[in-house]
Motif scaffolding. Structure first.
Motif, PDB file in Angstrom:
ATOM      1  N   ARG A  97       0.410  -1.413   0.034  1.00 12.83           N
ATOM      2  CA  ARG A  97      -0.074   0.503   0.046  1.00 12.83           C
ATOM      3  C   ARG A  97       0.897   1.766  -0.227  1.00 12.83           C
ATOM      4  O   ARG A  97       0.763   2.304  -0.499  1.00 12.83           O
ATOM      5  CB  ARG A  97      -1.002  -0.047   1.090  1.00 12.83           C
ATOM      6  N   ASP A  98       1.553   1.224   0.927  1.00 14.22           N
ATOM      7  CA  ASP A  98       2.614   2.610   0.653  1.00 14.22           C
ATOM      8  C   ASP A  98       3.098   2.278  -0.840  1.00 14.22           C
ATOM      9  O   ASP A  98       3.572   3.223  -1.281  1.00 14.22           O
ATOM     10  CB  ASP A  98       3.672   1.816   2.114  1.00 14.22           C
ATOM     11  N   CYS A  99       4.246   1.470  -0.735  1.00 15.57           N
ATOM     12  CA  CYS A  99       4.945   1.520  -2.371  1.00 15.57           C
ATOM     13  C   CYS A  99       3.859   2.007  -3.191  1.00 15.57           C
ATOM     14  O   CYS A  99       4.219   3.281  -4.123  1.00 15.57           O
ATOM     15  CB  CYS A  99       4.954   0.249  -2.816  1.00 15.57           C
ATOM     16  N   SER A 100       2.712   1.462  -3.992  1.00 15.27           N
ATOM     17  CA  SER A 100       1.605   1.536  -4.832  1.00 15.27           C
ATOM     18  C   SER A 100       1.715   3.465  -4.777  1.00 15.27           C
ATOM     19  O   SER A 100       1.146   4.163  -5.251  1.00 15.27           O
ATOM     20  CB  SER A 100       0.595   1.215  -4.429  1.00 15.27           C
ATOM     21  N   PHE A 101       0.857   4.479  -2.882  1.00 16.45           N
ATOM     22  CA  PHE A 101       1.068   4.762  -2.918  1.00 16.45           C
ATOM     23  C   PHE A 101       1.714   6.129  -3.260  1.00 16.45           C
ATOM     24  O   PHE A 101       1.861   7.437  -3.665  1.00 16.45           O
ATOM     25  CB  PHE A 101       0.847   5.457  -1.448  1.00 16.45           C
ATOM     26  N   VAL A 102       3.028   5.956  -2.671  1.00 17.56           N
ATOM     27  CA  VAL A 102       4.177   6.791  -3.204  1.00 17.56           C
ATOM     28  C   VAL A 102       4.855   6.657  -4.449  1.00 17.56           C
ATOM     29  O   VAL A 102       4.910   7.975  -4.638  1.00 17.56           O
ATOM     30  CB  VAL A 102       5.537   6.500  -2.171  1.00 17.56           C
ATOM     31  N   ARG A 103       4.565   5.229  -5.301  1.00 16.27           N
ATOM     32  CA  ARG A 103       4.635   5.834  -6.449  1.00 16.27           C
ATOM     33  C   ARG A 103       3.452   6.573  -7.310  1.00 16.27           C
ATOM     34  O   ARG A 103       3.958   7.148  -8.193  1.00 16.27           O
ATOM     35  CB  ARG A 103       4.536   4.025  -7.010  1.00 16.27           C
ATOM     36  N   ASP A 104       2.455   6.492  -6.927  1.00 18.93           N
ATOM     37  CA  ASP A 104       1.417   7.073  -8.180  1.00 18.93           C
ATOM     38  C   ASP A 104       1.879   8.846  -7.571  1.00 18.93           C
ATOM     39  O   ASP A 104       1.262   9.724  -8.654  1.00 18.93           O
ATOM     40  CB  ASP A 104       0.140   6.725  -7.093  1.00 18.93           C
ATOM     41  N   ASN A 134      13.845   0.202  -4.236  1.00 20.10           N
ATOM     42  CA  ASN A 134      13.695  -1.260  -4.957  1.00 20.10           C
ATOM     43  C   ASN A 134      12.076  -1.609  -4.961  1.00 20.10           C
ATOM     44  O   ASN A 134      11.540  -1.829  -6.027  1.00 20.10           O
ATOM     45  CB  ASN A 134      14.338  -2.740  -4.118  1.00 20.10           C
ATOM     46  N   ALA A 135      11.262  -0.990  -3.508  1.00 23.74           N
ATOM     47  CA  ALA A 135      10.431  -1.258  -3.293  1.00 23.74           C
ATOM     48  C   ALA A 135       9.331  -0.462  -4.497  1.00 23.74           C
ATOM     49  O   ALA A 135       8.243  -1.199  -4.874  1.00 23.74           O
ATOM     50  CB  ALA A 135      10.092  -0.816  -1.996  1.00 23.74           C
ATOM     51  N   LEU A 136      10.198   0.208  -4.767  1.00 24.35           N
ATOM     52  CA  LEU A 136       9.398   1.134  -6.120  1.00 24.35           C
ATOM     53  C   LEU A 136       9.552   0.516  -7.013  1.00 24.35           C
ATOM     54  O   LEU A 136       8.314   0.856  -7.818  1.00 24.35           O
ATOM     55  CB  LEU A 136       9.623   2.770  -5.678  1.00 24.35           C
ATOM     56  N   LEU A 137       9.791   0.258  -7.558  1.00 17.40           N
ATOM     57  CA  LEU A 137      10.765  -0.864  -8.649  1.00 17.40           C
ATOM     58  C   LEU A 137      10.011  -1.569  -8.851  1.00 17.40           C
ATOM     59  O   LEU A 137       9.671  -2.484 -10.189  1.00 17.40           O
ATOM     60  CB  LEU A 137      12.748  -0.899  -8.834  1.00 17.40           C
ATOM     61  N   GLY A 138       9.961  -2.413  -7.451  1.00 10.77           N
ATOM     62  CA  GLY A 138       9.144  -3.983  -7.950  1.00 10.77           C
ATOM     63  C   GLY A 138      10.575  -5.048  -7.934  1.00 10.77           C
ATOM     64  O   GLY A 138       9.876  -6.439  -8.787  1.00 10.77           O
ATOM     65  N   ARG A 139      11.730  -4.336  -8.199  1.00 12.67           N
ATOM     66  CA  ARG A 139      12.555  -5.261  -8.530  1.00 12.67           C
ATOM     67  C   ARG A 139      14.157  -4.565  -7.062  1.00 12.67           C
ATOM     68  O   ARG A 139      14.096  -4.080  -7.132  1.00 12.67           O
ATOM     69  CB  ARG A 139      12.491  -5.438  -9.733  1.00 12.67           C
ATOM     70  N   ALA A 140      14.621  -6.258  -8.140  1.00 12.10           N
ATOM     71  CA  ALA A 140      16.108  -5.373  -6.586  1.00 12.10           C
ATOM     72  C   ALA A 140      16.607  -4.844  -7.522  1.00 12.10           C
ATOM     73  O   ALA A 140      17.638  -5.711  -8.543  1.00 12.10           O
ATOM     74  CB  ALA A 140      16.498  -6.894  -6.146  1.00 12.10           C
ATOM     75  N   ALA A 141      17.003  -4.096  -8.024  1.00 17.10           N
ATOM     76  CA  ALA A 141      17.846  -3.154  -8.872  1.00 17.10           C
ATOM     77  C   ALA A 141      18.799  -2.223  -8.076  1.00 17.10           C
ATOM     78  O   ALA A 141      19.788  -2.583  -8.933  1.00 17.10           O
ATOM     79  CB  ALA A 141      16.929  -2.342  -9.652  1.00 17.10           C
ATOM     80  N   ALA A 142      18.867  -1.549  -7.297  1.00 15.44           N
ATOM     81  CA  ALA A 142      19.705  -1.494  -6.228  1.00 15.44           C
ATOM     82  C   ALA A 142      20.351  -2.285  -5.629  1.00 15.44           C
ATOM     83  O   ALA A 142      19.759  -3.343  -4.254  1.00 15.44           O
ATOM     84  CB  ALA A 142      19.684  -0.216  -5.519  1.00 15.44           C
ATOM     85  N   ARG A 143      21.497  -1.961  -5.382  1.00 16.60           N
ATOM     86  CA  ARG A 143      22.138  -3.557  -4.168  1.00 16.60           C
ATOM     87  C   ARG A 143      21.775  -2.680  -2.809  1.00 16.60           C
ATOM     88  O   ARG A 143      21.879  -1.413  -2.433  1.00 16.60           O
ATOM     89  CB  ARG A 143      24.223  -3.290  -3.966  1.00 16.60           C
ATOM     90  N   VAL A 144      21.724  -3.802  -1.583  1.00 16.35           N
ATOM     91  CA  VAL A 144      20.970  -3.388  -0.387  1.00 16.35           C
ATOM     92  C   VAL A 144      21.979  -4.119   0.726  1.00 16.35           C
ATOM     93  O   VAL A 144      21.456  -5.633  -0.015  1.00 16.35           O
ATOM     94  CB  VAL A 144      19.483  -3.616  -0.131  1.00 16.35           C
ATOM     95  N   GLN A 145      22.442  -3.727   1.830  1.00 21.10           N
ATOM     96  CA  GLN A 145      22.545  -4.110   2.541  1.00 21.10           C
ATOM     97  C   GLN A 145      22.394  -3.806   4.181  1.00 21.10           C
ATOM     98  O   GLN A 145      22.243  -2.415   3.632  1.00 21.10           O
ATOM     99  CB  GLN A 145      24.023  -4.928   2.771  1.00 21.10           C
TER     100      GLN A 145
END
Length: 267
Positions: A97-104, A134-145
């Motif tokens: 829900r948060d990801c969809s809202f921010v993307r919109d 990554n959450a906004l894109l819906g895929r693991a595009a950027a490295r995360v640790q």
């Protein structure tokens, strides 16, 4: 007399200098600045140097890790930012829900811009920038640790047909201003663990929590005893226990805790 943390919890490596310069050089390409700030440290976790560099750009602020922060205090921060005319949103990257809202919200802003809209995501190290991206894109595009200093270069990603997002390296202020800000950022992962003594950070946190009578926050000794950090002879491995303690804080084991609330406004 200086605080002992001053000698260790300061971190401004060369790639941050280069990244700040790169952000300034690319500002002309950017239509929107999205600043990501850890909701638990919404004061120390905001870099005023970035705010000054981006002052002339439309701005959106995401209070990340909202699921780990005290919701009432997060609301206080949202109201403070909104009173200053800043579009501020509480954000949990694990919430669809948060990801969809921010993307919109980003796409809605893009509709007011002719051609391709470019947004720059900025923040201090380990503020949740790349996780948010990554959450906004819906895929693991950027490295995360779950540690500071992973993103080292500027990277562009496409969010929508006419919207591009730039991920940037986390940038701290050249000198963290005071001891409280230092242990707050260390506890929340804003500086690498190699830069501080984890036992010192946990001791400061537990002393602070005791003053506020927070429930569910164990002492380091109680945590070490329960977690099996005993050595032969009955002594405890407090160093590794403290590192584990910090990890448990950051996964929410001790509850939803905000370390900072908005300071009172001066009259």
């Amino acid at each position: 007399m200086s605080d002992p943390l001053d000698r260790v919890v300061q971190w401004y490596p060369g790639h941050m200098v280069k990244a700040m310069r790169g952000i300034g050089e690319r500002l002309a390409l950017v239509d929107l600045a999205i600043e990501v700030v850890d909701a638990r440290v919404a004061l120390s976790g905001a870099n005023p140097d970035l705010a000054r560099v981006l002052a002339e750009k439309p701005r959106m602020l995401l209070l990340s890790r909202a699921d780990l922060a005290n919701p009432a205090i997060t609301q206080e921060w949202l109201e403070r930012y909104r009173a200053r005319g800043i579009r501020a949103l509480a954000f949990n990257a694990r919430s669809r829900r948060d990801c969809s809202f921010v993307r919109d919200e980003i796409v809605r802003f893009a509709e007011s811009v002719r051609g391709t809209t470019r947004a720059m995501i900025v923040g201090i190290p380990n503020s949740g920038k790349s996780t948010a991206l990554n959450a906004l894109l819906g895929r693991a595009a950027a490295r995360v640790q779950n540690r500071a200093g992973i993103t080292r270069s500027l990277q562009w990603f496409r969010l929508a047909p006419d919207v591009e997002l730039m991920d940037t390296p986390g940038i701290l202020v050249p000198k963290i201003p005071n001891a409280d800000a230092q242990w707050h950022l260390a506890l929340c992962g804003g500086v690498p663990v190699e830069r501080y003594d984890p036992e010192e950070i946990v001791e400061r946190f537990t002393a602070w929590a005791a003053q506020l009578a927070l429930d569910g926050v164990p002492s380091l000794e109680a945590f070490a005893r329960k977690g099996g950090f005993a050595r032969k002879g009955g002594e405890f491995d407090f160093h590794n226990a403290a590192r584990s303690y910090i990890s448990r804080f950051n996964d929410g084991t001790f509850g939803r805790i905000s370390l900072e609330r908005p300071p009172e406004e001066r009259a």
